[in-house]
Each structure stands twice: as C-alpha cells, then as structure tokens.
Design a protein around this motif. Structure first.
Motif, PDB file in Angstrom:
ATOM      1  N   ASN A  70      -8.141   1.342 -15.354  1.00 14.13           N
ATOM      2  CA  ASN A  70      -8.324   2.792 -14.489  1.00 14.13           C
ATOM      3  C   ASN A  70      -9.620   2.590 -13.607  1.00 14.13           C
ATOM      4  OD1 ASN A  70      -6.249   4.193 -15.522  1.00 14.13           O
ATOM      5  ND2 ASN A  70      -7.059   4.484 -17.387  1.00 14.13           N
ATOM      6  N   ALA A  71     -10.771   2.037 -14.105  1.00 11.55           N
ATOM      7  CA  ALA A  71     -11.874   1.915 -13.343  1.00 11.55           C
ATOM      8  C   ALA A  71     -11.423   1.011 -12.126  1.00 11.55           C
ATOM      9  CB  ALA A  71     -12.956   1.009 -14.143  1.00 11.55           C
ATOM     10  N   GLU A  72     -10.651   0.015 -12.181  1.00 11.82           N
ATOM     11  CA  GLU A  72     -10.358  -0.649 -11.150  1.00 11.82           C
ATOM     12  C   GLU A  72      -9.502   0.144 -10.000  1.00 11.82           C
ATOM     13  OE1 GLU A  72      -7.191  -4.369  -9.968  1.00 11.82           O
ATOM     14  OE2 GLU A  72      -8.142  -4.177 -11.793  1.00 11.82           O
ATOM     15  N   ARG A  73      -8.595   1.251 -10.451  1.00 10.33           N
ATOM     16  CA  ARG A  73      -7.716   2.102  -9.932  1.00 10.33           C
ATOM     17  C   ARG A  73      -8.705   2.973  -9.071  1.00 10.33           C
ATOM     18  NH1 ARG A  73      -5.033   4.030  -5.771  1.00 10.33           N
ATOM     19  NH2 ARG A  73      -3.708   5.490  -6.426  1.00 10.33           N
ATOM     20  N   LEU A  74      -9.888   3.497  -9.862  1.00 11.20           N
ATOM     21  CA  LEU A  74     -10.862   4.520  -9.204  1.00 11.20           C
ATOM     22  C   LEU A  74     -11.450   3.795  -8.135  1.00 11.20           C
ATOM     23  CD1 LEU A  74     -12.203   6.334 -12.414  1.00 11.20           C
ATOM     24  CD2 LEU A  74     -10.782   7.209 -10.663  1.00 11.20           C
ATOM     25  N   THR A  75     -11.797   2.239  -8.384  1.00 13.86           N
ATOM     26  CA  THR A  75     -12.489   1.657  -7.333  1.00 13.86           C
ATOM     27  C   THR A  75     -11.694   1.678  -6.079  1.00 13.86           C
ATOM     28  OG1 THR A  75     -13.926   0.473  -8.899  1.00 13.86           O
ATOM     29  CG2 THR A  75     -13.743  -0.612  -6.622  1.00 13.86           C
ATOM     30  N   GLU A  76     -10.383   1.099  -5.973  1.00 17.07           N
ATOM     31  CA  GLU A  76      -9.664   1.021  -5.101  1.00 17.07           C
ATOM     32  C   GLU A  76      -9.326   2.282  -4.333  1.00 17.07           C
ATOM     33  OE1 GLU A  76      -8.813  -1.660  -3.640  1.00 17.07           O
ATOM     34  OE2 GLU A  76      -9.867  -2.764  -5.443  1.00 17.07           O
ATOM     35  N   ALA A  77      -9.257   3.423  -5.023  1.00 12.37           N
ATOM     36  CA  ALA A  77      -8.972   4.937  -4.465  1.00 12.37           C
ATOM     37  C   ALA A  77     -10.206   5.056  -3.653  1.00 12.37           C
ATOM     38  CB  ALA A  77      -8.556   5.770  -5.688  1.00 12.37           C
ATOM     39  N   ASP A  78     -11.655   4.932  -4.076  1.00 16.12           N
ATOM     40  CA  ASP A  78     -12.597   5.143  -3.360  1.00 16.12           C
ATOM     41  C   ASP A  78     -12.764   4.506  -2.190  1.00 16.12           C
ATOM     42  OD1 ASP A  78     -15.181   6.424  -3.008  1.00 16.12           O
ATOM     43  OD2 ASP A  78     -16.037   4.253  -3.454  1.00 16.12           O
ATOM     44  N   SER A  79     -12.060   2.983  -2.271  1.00 18.10           N
ATOM     45  CA  SER A  79     -11.955   2.241  -1.044  1.00 18.10           C
ATOM     46  C   SER A  79     -11.169   2.932  -0.143  1.00 18.10           C
ATOM     47  CB  SER A  79     -11.413   0.748  -1.325  1.00 18.10           C
ATOM     48  OG  SER A  79     -12.479   0.131  -2.050  1.00 18.10           O
ATOM     49  N   VAL A  80     -10.035   3.466  -0.497  1.00 15.61           N
ATOM     50  CA  VAL A  80      -8.912   4.167   0.246  1.00 15.61           C
ATOM     51  C   VAL A  80      -9.843   5.385   0.917  1.00 15.61           C
ATOM     52  CG1 VAL A  80      -6.806   5.355   0.349  1.00 15.61           C
ATOM     53  CG2 VAL A  80      -7.107   3.275  -0.920  1.00 15.61           C
ATOM     54  N   LEU A  92      -7.984   0.013   5.786  1.00 16.93           N
ATOM     55  CA  LEU A  92      -7.296   0.949   4.890  1.00 16.93           C
ATOM     56  C   LEU A  92      -5.977   0.518   4.405  1.00 16.93           C
ATOM     57  CD1 LEU A  92      -6.945   3.905   4.365  1.00 16.93           C
ATOM     58  CD2 LEU A  92      -5.736   4.474   6.697  1.00 16.93           C
ATOM     59  N   LEU A  93      -5.002  -0.010   5.302  1.00 14.62           N
ATOM     60  CA  LEU A  93      -3.813  -0.641   4.678  1.00 14.62           C
ATOM     61  C   LEU A  93      -4.018  -1.631   3.484  1.00 14.62           C
ATOM     62  CD1 LEU A  93      -2.033  -1.195   8.068  1.00 14.62           C
ATOM     63  CD2 LEU A  93      -1.514   0.555   6.381  1.00 14.62           C
ATOM     64  N   ALA A  94      -4.982  -2.373   3.772  1.00 17.10           N
ATOM     65  CA  ALA A  94      -5.355  -3.351   2.649  1.00 17.10           C
ATOM     66  C   ALA A  94      -5.609  -2.604   1.288  1.00 17.10           C
ATOM     67  CB  ALA A  94      -6.289  -4.263   3.078  1.00 17.10           C
ATOM     68  N   ALA A  95      -6.582  -1.636   1.450  1.00 11.28           N
ATOM     69  CA  ALA A  95      -7.076  -0.872   0.358  1.00 11.28           C
ATOM     70  C   ALA A  95      -5.620  -0.140  -0.408  1.00 11.28           C
ATOM     71  CB  ALA A  95      -8.129   0.093   0.721  1.00 11.28           C
ATOM     72  N   HIS A  96      -4.878   0.332   0.448  1.00 13.35           N
ATOM     73  CA  HIS A  96      -3.733   1.282  -0.355  1.00 13.35           C
ATOM     74  C   HIS A  96      -2.841  -0.053  -0.728  1.00 13.35           C
ATOM     75  CE1 HIS A  96      -3.617   5.143   1.156  1.00 13.35           C
ATOM     76  NE2 HIS A  96      -3.918   4.819   2.437  1.00 13.35           N
ATOM     77  N   SER A  97      -2.802  -1.168  -0.228  1.00 13.76           N
ATOM     78  CA  SER A  97      -1.883  -2.256  -1.065  1.00 13.76           C
ATOM     79  C   SER A  97      -2.614  -2.628  -2.285  1.00 13.76           C
ATOM     80  CB  SER A  97      -1.860  -3.450   0.030  1.00 13.76           C
ATOM     81  OG  SER A  97      -1.359  -4.478  -0.603  1.00 13.76           O
ATOM     82  N   ARG A  98      -4.000  -2.924  -2.210  1.00 12.34           N
ATOM     83  CA  ARG A  98      -4.590  -3.314  -3.490  1.00 12.34           C
ATOM     84  C   ARG A  98      -4.540  -1.986  -4.502  1.00 12.34           C
ATOM     85  NH1 ARG A  98      -8.524  -4.688   0.150  1.00 12.34           N
ATOM     86  NH2 ARG A  98      -9.898  -3.138  -0.322  1.00 12.34           N
ATOM     87  N   ALA A  99      -4.521  -0.859  -3.990  1.00 14.40           N
ATOM     88  CA  ALA A  99      -4.498   0.251  -4.965  1.00 14.40           C
ATOM     89  C   ALA A  99      -3.115   0.283  -5.636  1.00 14.40           C
ATOM     90  CB  ALA A  99      -4.727   1.683  -4.119  1.00 14.40           C
ATOM     91  N   ASP A 100      -2.189   0.285  -4.696  1.00 12.71           N
ATOM     92  CA  ASP A 100      -0.586  -0.011  -5.233  1.00 12.71           C
ATOM     93  C   ASP A 100      -0.394  -0.958  -6.292  1.00 12.71           C
ATOM     94  OD1 ASP A 100       0.838   1.097  -2.079  1.00 12.71           O
ATOM     95  OD2 ASP A 100      -0.068   2.062  -3.661  1.00 12.71           O
TER      96      ASP A 100
END
Length: 139
Positions: free
Chosen positions: A70-80, A94-102
């Motif tokens: 969940n912390a990783e997801r929040l970090t990735e969402a912040d990156s997005v 942006l695309l890479a951050a979306h991909s990492r979040a997914d």
C-alpha cells in the motif's frame, strides 16, 4: 492391588464370576488405554498450538506485506500526480509511472489473493484438528 482385591466380589446369578486376576488385568488394560488417550491428547494439543502459531506468523507477514504494498502504491500514485502536472515533455515519465502503479496494484492483488488462500487453508487445517482436550482434572 487393594482396589482390585476390594472389587473382586463374586456375583451370584447368571452373570459370570470375575476373579481377582481377571479384574486386575482389566484395570491394567483400562489404565493403559487411559494413558494412551492422554498422550494422544497432549500430542494433538501441541500440534494445534504449533498450527495456530504458524498461522499467526503467516498473518503477521501478510499484514506487513500489505502495508508495504500500500505504501508502494501511494508512492507510485504520487509519482503519477507529479508527472501529470509536468510539462508535455514528461509524457513518457507519466506513462512509466502509470505502468508502475498498475504493476503495484497487480502485486497487491496477488498478495491479497495469497493471504485469502492461506487463511482458508489455515481454517481448513483447524477444522480437521480435534478441539483442544479439556484441562486435566486435579488429583
């Protein structure tokens, strides 16, 4: 022997007369059975405790993993969000951050599924084990 001697009473009538030796033999057999049941109860109690402890450890591990994901997801969402605010030149970020979040979402979903499976398996194991024996009687 005193108990066996006191119990060795002849029964009058159609019931067979049990002698002292036969009664002593029966008492010894019953005591051996009782001792065997007590040992089995102790073994099963230890097995149940070990299974419960193992389940507790697995649940704690899963809780820690879920917190991390969940912390990783929040970090990735912040990156997005940061990438979305960036200029058009940062579109690839942006695309890479979306991909990492997914990917983080997929890992979290897989971990949740694994946690549900292990919890189900733990419940099945506990259902197969007999209930813990009653507390031994004093005396």
């Amino acid at each position: 022997e005193a108990v066996a001697a006191a119990v060795a009473v002849a029964v009058v009538g159609p019931v067979a007369v049990l002698g002292r030796e036969e009664l002593e033999k029966e008492v010894v057999q019953q005591e051996a059975l009782l001792h065997g049941f007590q040992r089995e109860n102790e073994r099963l109690t230890l097995e149940l405790r070990a299974a419960r402890e193992a389940a507790r450890v697995v649940e704690a591990r899963h809780a820690a993993e879920m917190t991390r994901l969940n912390a990783e997801r929040l970090t990735e969402a912040d990156s997005v969000l940061r990438a979305e605010r960036a200029s058009e030149g940062h579109r690839s970020a942006l695309l890479a951050a979306h991909s990492r979040a997914d990917e983080a979402d997929e890992r979290r979903d897989a971990a949740e599924a694994a946690a549900r499976r292990e919890a189900s398996e733990r419940r099945e194991l506990e259902q197969r084990l007999p209930p813990p024996p009653p507390a031994p009687l004093a005396g």
